[in-house]
Scaffold this active site. Structure first.
Site, PDB file in Angstrom:
ATOM      1  CE  LYS A  26      -3.757  -0.123   2.557  1.00  0.00           C
ATOM      2  NZ  LYS A  26      -4.874   0.065   1.729  1.00  0.00           N
ATOM      3  NE  ARG A  96      -7.031   3.702   4.400  1.00  0.00           N
ATOM      4  CZ  ARG A  96      -8.357   3.437   4.274  1.00  0.00           C
ATOM      5  NH1 ARG A  96      -8.702   2.199   4.138  1.00  0.00           N
ATOM      6  NH2 ARG A  96      -9.187   4.331   3.753  1.00  0.00           N
ATOM      7  N   GLY A 105      -8.477  -7.371   4.378  1.00  0.00           N
ATOM      8  CA  GLY A 105      -9.354  -7.580   5.363  1.00  0.00           C
ATOM      9  C   GLY A 105      -8.572  -8.156   6.785  1.00  0.00           C
ATOM     10  CG  MET A 107      -3.063  -7.268   9.275  1.00  0.00           C
ATOM     11  SD  MET A 107      -1.306  -7.107   9.132  1.00  0.00           S
ATOM     12  CE  MET A 107      -1.286  -6.391   7.326  1.00  0.00           C
ATOM     13  NE  ARG A 352      -5.901  -4.477  -2.474  1.00  0.00           N
ATOM     14  CZ  ARG A 352      -6.543  -4.729  -1.205  1.00  0.00           C
ATOM     15  NH1 ARG A 352      -5.724  -4.898  -0.308  1.00  0.00           N
ATOM     16  NH2 ARG A 352      -7.798  -5.064  -1.427  1.00  0.00           N
ATOM     17  CG  HIS A 468     -13.818 -10.139   4.367  1.00  0.00           C
ATOM     18  ND1 HIS A 468     -14.140 -11.456   4.641  1.00  0.00           N
ATOM     19  CD2 HIS A 468     -12.668 -10.335   4.823  1.00  0.00           C
ATOM     20  CE1 HIS A 468     -13.398 -12.072   5.454  1.00  0.00           C
ATOM     21  NE2 HIS A 468     -12.301 -11.334   5.249  1.00  0.00           N
ATOM     22  NE  ARG A 574       0.121 -44.815  -6.576  1.00  0.00           N
ATOM     23  CZ  ARG A 574      -0.322 -43.462  -6.507  1.00  0.00           C
ATOM     24  NH1 ARG A 574       0.232 -42.832  -5.324  1.00  0.00           N
ATOM     25  NH2 ARG A 574      -1.173 -43.157  -7.318  1.00  0.00           N
ATOM     26  NE  ARG A 630       5.280 -48.379  -4.424  1.00  0.00           N
ATOM     27  CZ  ARG A 630       4.634 -47.341  -3.851  1.00  0.00           C
ATOM     28  NH1 ARG A 630       5.354 -46.305  -3.223  1.00  0.00           N
ATOM     29  NH2 ARG A 630       3.524 -47.388  -3.385  1.00  0.00           N
ATOM     30  CD  GLU A 758      10.642 -45.534  -0.353  1.00  0.00           C
ATOM     31  OE1 GLU A 758       9.447 -44.972  -0.016  1.00  0.00           O
ATOM     32  OE2 GLU A 758      10.688 -46.638  -1.267  1.00  0.00           O
ATOM     33  CB  SER A 777      11.643 -42.492  -8.583  1.00  0.00           C
ATOM     34  OG  SER A 777      10.509 -41.682  -8.302  1.00  0.00           O
ATOM     35  CB  THR A 780       9.630 -36.329  -1.241  1.00  0.00           C
ATOM     36  OG1 THR A 780       8.110 -36.158  -2.023  1.00  0.00           O
ATOM     37  CG2 THR A 780      10.781 -36.079  -2.070  1.00  0.00           C
ATOM     38  CB  CYS A 844       7.303 -40.624  -7.749  1.00  0.00           C
ATOM     39  SG  CYS A 844       8.030 -41.624  -6.592  1.00  0.00           S
ATOM     40  CE1 TYR A 864      10.083 -39.070 -12.448  1.00  0.00           C
ATOM     41  CE2 TYR A 864      12.147 -39.601 -13.613  1.00  0.00           C
ATOM     42  CZ  TYR A 864      11.078 -40.066 -12.704  1.00  0.00           C
ATOM     43  OH  TYR A 864      11.278 -41.308 -11.991  1.00  0.00           O
TER      44      TYR A 864
END
Length: 890
Positions: A26, A96, A105, A107, A352, A468, A574, A630, A758, A777, A780, A844, A864
């Protein structure tokens, strides 16, 4: 001396748009509008550095701040020709918030600051309007009392309704000066009674109270929730903007409004907004009064009889339209602007970048490339990849029969069905229990943020297209019907009524945010279609990304969906998901119940043709694209029967007793199955399982090649390996099967054998493992569990507290933990490539569809990412954005 305060106004400013980190969005944009010559009321910005000081030093201020604020306030007084606290000719100010990222909206704001029993008389004399002065005074006490003093907003509203009832007024505009005076007295009496001390009347005391409240609001619950949902750091802080007030409520030649330079719902290049005559800005955005359209086109589209600003104030509208063109040309993006007209003069209070729906973002980005405003790269960066999800889900079936309950404004597009709830707390509770809910409120406030996020859709009976509810719903991608004025909500009876129909809490409704319609019951939906703009953005994204995008899929339906969304292969098939089919589970359970290898092989022979058929179908659909399969991963007990009926079925198939089935199940139970007998450990213990799956894969590859003529190179993935020896042991089994199938089918079998990384040990030993594994692969999901020592299924019980307290910035199962898990990924990548330079590397886990995690994958240099089919477009766009960002840094 460090500079803490930056002035703006009178055609000059000490800041500009490039300083948003210091001045907040702002403050930076107010300074920028001054720099380009737009009419901006004078003021000053207290920087975000002060916010950091405030929280780092026991909620205190730097020693030099008071003097700099006094000097800046003096400059404002000189510019406007009136004094702060001057009883004869007072200047009032607004206070403000303004962080570097827009948080609409979330704060606090205080308007009309500087009024007291003396300055209200001076304001009345200076303006020539006693009613306006006392109206402003009561607004100030109400807002300051709520925001700074912590008195419930509804306590003030109750007193207001009492006085209106006593004088026979329905609308605020029907109240006279003496009525407002009486209300001011009651407000002050209530404050005294509630707090045990009088309302603060000294203007400088008021100012510092408001500044403290704005800084304090940075850490209020709704702001923290919003930041968590939108990935905004708590460390950024907020600036405070203090600005001379201009008034839209001094009479019928005054107005206030909010506008977007283009339609934020559709992206159409037309002026879009609302205004109110004789009102203040909060009246528009808070939904206190239902506003009027800016343009005649908008008025006609919404069927309104109230005159548009284009009709009632044509000269001012022309000026505003010119500002619209200038701002969009300057910022080269859709702008969300706030303005006030005071006695025929236009003032700009804010600009904005406008929040927009994803369809609008796509259309605006493509149109602006065609208009020569931005480049293709900028267009790709303009679309929030995470929000593409909004495009990938069903909409209402236009041929479905519907029973309309009520109508409002089409505030945020999309359709949703669910049970009606009337409180945000209940919306959150029911949503956590797995129910779809529609949140219905008279109006929403920032305190409703958690309920709005939990709800499938939102209905309000007050407010307009820029209220809002509308702004927040669009940002979240939630359908919203706002300003449904004919609907009456009764919180006490937990019902809403319209046109003789009634809906109770728990009843099911459907809303269509694109048409503003509320319907009774469930309404069928259709899959979305993609616009030409969407396809164009995807073409530009595909041209720019380096990483490939695959999908996690194993059913023909999911595989086809992935292909339609642009997947370039399967990154995770899978195989265990295929085992749960009702025709197969008995054979799988028979295999588990077998006491010896011969018994297991007999059951596996029954499973083999089923697995082979599955793989043939996948290979045929993917038509030569890579498919990573897998091997069996979950612990065997997950496949065991639970009911007596299922146990009897398995006992019969295995030629044994139910008691023996129960004993076998008990032996397979594990204390910690996540780290137990699963993944490659199953194949090491029972190599015949690995052998059967490898045979199914290679025979399917041979069959698919024979049928289609397309090359098939399956990638066989060994799960949960921690050592090179595990890979070597199972690779020998897989290679032997490949040789056998190649001989029996009289064809060469091309394939790769790799592993999921893993476990932390696997990441650290990646150099050795890469001697045998031809691809990695990164799984995660499990890598996050094993690195943190967390159970993904149980962590939800306490991760919320970790996020609330700032121990973790984001949920590590949603967005990749770069410092810990990410370092393991980097180590494994570097060590794997050092051993095998051409090793194929991908991810993956669920993180493969998360834009922030995809950015990290680009930085690490993975080949990938793989994600769920419906997130493939998100991954494609995020990968392109990551590549562009990487290029911009070099």
């Amino acid at each position: 001396m460090k500079k803490w305060v930056y002035a703006f106004g009178d055609g000059k400013a000490e800041g500009d748009a490039s300083m948003r980190n210091l001045l907040g969005g702002k403050g930076a944009n107010l300074a920028e509008m001054c720099q380009i010559g737009l009419p901006v009321p004078p003021g000053f910005t207290i920087s975000t550095d002060v916010c950091a000081w405030y929280y780092g030093n026991g909620e205190s201020y730097p020693e030099e701040l008071a003097g700099q604020v006094t000097a800046a306030l003096k400059a404002v007084e000189e510019t406007v020709g009136s004094g702060f606290g001057d009883p004869a000719n007072p200047v009032l100010v607004s206070v403000r918030s303004g962080g570097r990222a827009s948080m609409p909206g979330m704060m606090d704001t205080v308007l009309n600051l500087g009024l007291n029993d003396e300055t209200v008389v001076g304001l009345a004399a200076a303006s020539g309007d006693e009613r306006f002065a006392w109206d402003s005074y009561r607004r100030f006490i109400q807002m300051y009392g709520d925001v700074v003093l912590g008195i419930d907003h509804y306590s003030f509203e109750t007193l207001l309704e009492d006085v209106k009832a006593e004088v026979g007024a329905t609308l605020d505009t029907e109240m006279g000066a003496s009525d407002w005076q009486e209300l001011v007295k009651r407000y002050k009496d209530m404050v005294d009674a509630e707090l045990g001390e009088p309302f603060p009347l000294e203007p400088h005391t008021q100012l510092w109270g408001a500044v403290g409240a704005v800084f304090g609001s940075w850490m209020n619950q709704r702001a923290k929730t919003y930041r968590r949902l939108h990935g905004i750091s708590d460390d950024w802080g907020t600036a405070v903007n203090v600005q001379a007030m201009v008034f839209g409520n001094m009479g019928d030649d005054c107005a206030t409004g909010v506008a977007f330079t283009r339609d934020p719902s559709t992206g159409d290049n037309r002026f879009y907004g609302e205004y109110l005559i004789n009102a203040q800005g909060e009246d528009v955005v808070a939904g206190i009064r239902t506003p009027q359209n800016l343009t005649t086109e908008g008025r006609l589209a919404h069927g309104s009889e109230d005159p548009a600003m284009e009709e009632s104030m044509p000269e001012i509208f022309g000026q505003l339209d010119a500002v619209r063109t200038r701002l969009e040309g300057h910022y080269k993006d859709i702008q969300d602007i706030e303005f006030t007209v005071q006695r025929g003069k236009l003032w700009m209070l804010q600009t904005r970048s406008g929040k927009r729906t994803v369809p609008a973002a796509i259309k605006i980005a493509v149109d602006m490339v065609e208009e020569g405003l931005i480049s293709k790269d900028e267009a790709v960066l303009r679309v929030d990849a995470a929000q593409l999800d909004q495009l990938l889900h069903p909409m209402l079936d236009p041929s479905a029969e519907v029973e309309v309950f009520g109508r409002g404004l089409p505030a945020s597009p999309g359709a949703a069905s669910g049970i009606v709830v009337f409180s945000s707390d209940e919306a959150e509770t029911r949503a956590q229990a797995g129910e779809d809910v529609i949140l219905a409120r008279t109006e929403t406030s920032p305190e409703d943020i958690h309920g709005m996020h939990a709800a499938r859709g939102i209905v309000t009976t007050r407010g307009g297209m820029t209220s809002h509810a509308a702004v927040v719903a669009r940002g979240m991608g939630r359908p919203c019907v706002a300003g449904a004025g004919d609907v009456r909500i009764d919180y006490q009876s937990q019902t809403m009524a319209c046109g003789g129909k009634s809906v109770a809490a728990g009843d099911k409704v459907t809303i269509d945010g694109a048409s503003g319609t509320i319907m009774l019951g469930d309404v069928p939906t259709l899959q979305p279609t993609f616009s030409d703009g969407f396809r164009q953005i995807m073409v530009w994204a595909d041209e720019r990304r380096r990483m490939r995008v695959r999908a996690n899929a194993e059913t023909p339906t999911d595989v086809r969906t992935a292909l339609e969304f642009g997947a370039e292969g399967i990154g995770l098939c899978r195989t265990e998901h295929m085992f749960f089919d009702s025709e197969r589970i008995v054979a799988v359970r028979q295999m588990i119940m077998a006491e010896d290898e011969a018994g297991r092989r007999e059951a596996l022979e029954r499973i083999l043709p089923m697995q082979r058929a599955d793989f043939v179908e996948i290979f045929k659909i993917m038509a030569g694209l890579p498919v990573t399969i897998r091997l069996l991963d979950p612990p065997l007990h997950e496949f065991l029967p639970h009911s007596e009926e299922e146990m009897a079925e398995v006992a019969k198939a295995a030629s044994t007793t139910v008691e023996e089935v129960k004993r076998r199940a008990a032996r397979l139970e594990e204390t910690n199955p996540m780290l137990g007998h699963r993944g490659c450990r199953l194949a090491v213990t029972y190599p015949e399982i690995c052998e059967m799956q490898a045979r199914a894969i290679f025979e399917a590859a041979a069959d698919a090649v024979a049928e289609t003529g397309e090359a098939v190179i399956p990638e066989v993935m060994i799960p949960l390996a921690a050592t090179k020896a595990e890979i070597d042991t199972l690779k020998a089994v897989i290679d032997a099967v490949a040789v056998d199938v190649s001989a029996s089918r009289n064809c060469a079998i091309d394939y790769l054998v790799g592993t999921m990384i893993e476990l932390p040990r696997a990441a650290l030993q990646a150099g050795a493992i890469a001697e045998s594994a031809e691809f990695f692969s990164f799984g995660t999901n499990d890598l996050t569990q094993t690195t943190f020592g967390l159970s993904r299924d149980d962590a939800g019980q306490f991760l919320g507290a970790y996020l609330e307290q700032g121990i973790l910035e984001v949920d590590p199962f949603i967005s990749l933990d770069r410092e810990g898990v990410g370092e393991l990924v980097q180590i494994a990548t570097d060590r794997g490539r050092a051993t095998r330079p051409n090793i194929k590397l991908g991810i993956c886990g669920e993180h493969g569809g998360d834009p922030s995690s995809i950015e990290f994958c680009e930085q690490v240099g993975l080949d990938y990412v793989s994600c769920s089919p419906f997130r493939v477009p998100i991954a494609r766009l995020a990968a392109a954005q990551a590549a562009i960002a990487a290029d911009q840094k070099t």
